[in-house]
Design an enzyme around this catalytic site. Sequence first.
Site, PDB file in Angstrom:
ATOM      1  N   HIS A 133      91.708 -20.020 133.856  1.00 46.71           N
ATOM      2  CA  HIS A 133      90.766 -19.417 135.097  1.00 46.71           C
ATOM      3  C   HIS A 133      89.531 -20.500 134.812  1.00 46.71           C
ATOM      4  O   HIS A 133      88.512 -20.086 135.613  1.00 46.71           O
ATOM      5  CB  HIS A 133      90.252 -17.968 134.729  1.00 46.71           C
ATOM      6  CG  HIS A 133      90.053 -17.121 135.697  1.00 46.71           C
ATOM      7  ND1 HIS A 133      88.940 -16.417 136.079  1.00 46.71           N
ATOM      8  CD2 HIS A 133      90.789 -16.887 136.722  1.00 46.71           C
ATOM      9  CE1 HIS A 133      89.160 -15.886 137.073  1.00 46.71           C
ATOM     10  NE2 HIS A 133      90.215 -15.865 137.641  1.00 46.71           N
ATOM     11  N   ASP A 164      83.695 -15.886 148.624  1.00 49.00           N
ATOM     12  CA  ASP A 164      83.210 -16.406 147.338  1.00 49.00           C
ATOM     13  C   ASP A 164      82.113 -17.086 147.274  1.00 49.00           C
ATOM     14  O   ASP A 164      81.350 -16.775 148.215  1.00 49.00           O
ATOM     15  CB  ASP A 164      84.489 -17.394 146.632  1.00 49.00           C
ATOM     16  CG  ASP A 164      84.634 -17.352 145.365  1.00 49.00           C
ATOM     17  OD1 ASP A 164      83.721 -17.563 144.559  1.00 49.00           O
ATOM     18  OD2 ASP A 164      85.955 -16.706 144.839  1.00 49.00           O
ATOM     19  N   HIS A 353      85.838 -11.692 146.639  1.00 47.03           N
ATOM     20  CA  HIS A 353      86.145 -12.342 145.477  1.00 47.03           C
ATOM     21  C   HIS A 353      84.953 -12.964 144.617  1.00 47.03           C
ATOM     22  O   HIS A 353      84.979 -13.812 143.484  1.00 47.03           O
ATOM     23  CB  HIS A 353      87.132 -13.735 145.610  1.00 47.03           C
ATOM     24  CG  HIS A 353      87.886 -14.054 144.534  1.00 47.03           C
ATOM     25  ND1 HIS A 353      87.624 -15.427 143.861  1.00 47.03           N
ATOM     26  CD2 HIS A 353      88.937 -13.410 143.467  1.00 47.03           C
ATOM     27  CE1 HIS A 353      88.549 -15.356 142.828  1.00 47.03           C
ATOM     28  NE2 HIS A 353      89.260 -14.548 142.696  1.00 47.03           N
ATOM     29  N   GLU A 381      87.774 -19.381 130.772  1.00 48.79           N
ATOM     30  CA  GLU A 381      86.792 -19.294 131.535  1.00 48.79           C
ATOM     31  C   GLU A 381      85.891 -20.405 131.627  1.00 48.79           C
ATOM     32  O   GLU A 381      85.702 -20.933 130.194  1.00 48.79           O
ATOM     33  CB  GLU A 381      86.203 -17.895 131.793  1.00 48.79           C
ATOM     34  CG  GLU A 381      87.105 -16.824 131.638  1.00 48.79           C
ATOM     35  CD  GLU A 381      87.422 -16.211 132.901  1.00 48.79           C
ATOM     36  OE1 GLU A 381      86.982 -16.821 133.859  1.00 48.79           O
ATOM     37  OE2 GLU A 381      88.118 -15.447 133.220  1.00 48.79           O
TER      38      GLU A 381
END
Length: 447
Positions: A133, A164, A353, A381
């Site tokens: 991610h 986004d 998102h 992440e």
Amino acid sequence: MPSLFKRSLLPKLRSFPLSADAFSILPGAADFRRCLLEHIANARQRITLVALYLQQDEAGQEILDALHAAKAARPELEIVVMVDWLRAQRGLIGAGKQPGNAAWYQAQTQAHDTHVPIYGVPVQTRELFGVLHLKGFIIDDCVIYSGASLNNVYLHKFDKYRFDRYHVLNNKPLADSMQHFIEHDLIQTKAVHRLDLPTLPSTRSLRSAIGDLRSRLKKASYDTRQGTVGHFGLSVSPLLGVGKNNPLSRVICELIASSQQQLTICTPYFNLPLPVTREINRALERGVRIDIVVGDKTANDFYIPPSEPFKVIAALPYLYELSLRRFAKSHQAMIDSGLLNLHLWRDGDNTYHLKGMWVDDRYTLLTGNNLNPRAFRLDLENGLLIDDPRRELLEPRRKELDAIFAHTTRIETFRQLETLTDYPPAVAKFLRRVSRVRIERLLYRIL
């Protein structure tokens, strides 16, 4: 600023100085697509694209064609694409059996004379328990940072878009740091393999290598030796996180704990980890005004209209709404006082998102982290923390927030949010069954 944490990371972060004119925010997905294609066409040294997936559709083809064209124009260009290993080898959820994007990558490699390697990163042996991610597109000395993946809706190729955040940072030390991690902590490991070449190793055969990679990633960090500690001007700190109590998760909690006047949080999937909820509650007790922006369930990328056949994945937006309703109910007094403001985002049939945080007038966190238990424990992440002690970015920051709030509605009471009795019968039946067998709590931990 003093920390409430015994082993605080925030004051110890090494950061790279950043000039205000080297930082810009793009207003939308179409602008992001144009910016990305322009930077690819003008690249002179390196292009490294990192995303959850590069989809086989018109926008994905446009990106891949642009990479091959850039390589043909400048053979010395170093080009790398990195996506999640498991996500690339399956089809779309609910679309039946499909070969996945990897088959398309291999066909594209055979169709071109130029060399554009596409690597797959297996963060876990099963997609349910962790994916790549990471975010960030490194082109020469520029980092284009967004939570978006690469397909039609994320890039607003046609009518629909997935909203986004899109930031451009021209900063060589930052780009070098992120590039170093890709090359040394991912590509050079035994678990990472090219997806664009035939005869892929099976995930089962990589189990040991994947375990080694995950153990290594839990200790990994971006190389920030070129940075400084205690910089008093505008700066950026790259953060990495995988597994329990990782540095990115810890900094997120510390940022909330450091807030004094105002805090804004964006997440597409409302399922806050317990440490985040605790810090939000403490911030409210301090008198911090908190705005939380969440996508309406119909703006969730897993939403399926009731008119279409039910699939289990279609229950997710309703699970998130139930979580939001419980949170709103337990905080109704704070909502009534105006201290807590919950906002639902919706713009037609487009999807939402956004992730990230804005803390007082100083910190801005750019991240793909969904602020949920999965992001705090399972997925790999990253994030970029912008520290702006001199308030140099207040105007672009305000414009970004105005654009986000433009399509939101404030929740005045938890009763505005639907319950099981309001849901489509198939969804309500599934959720009741989940609740009866007591696996709802488990689902919230992995979704």
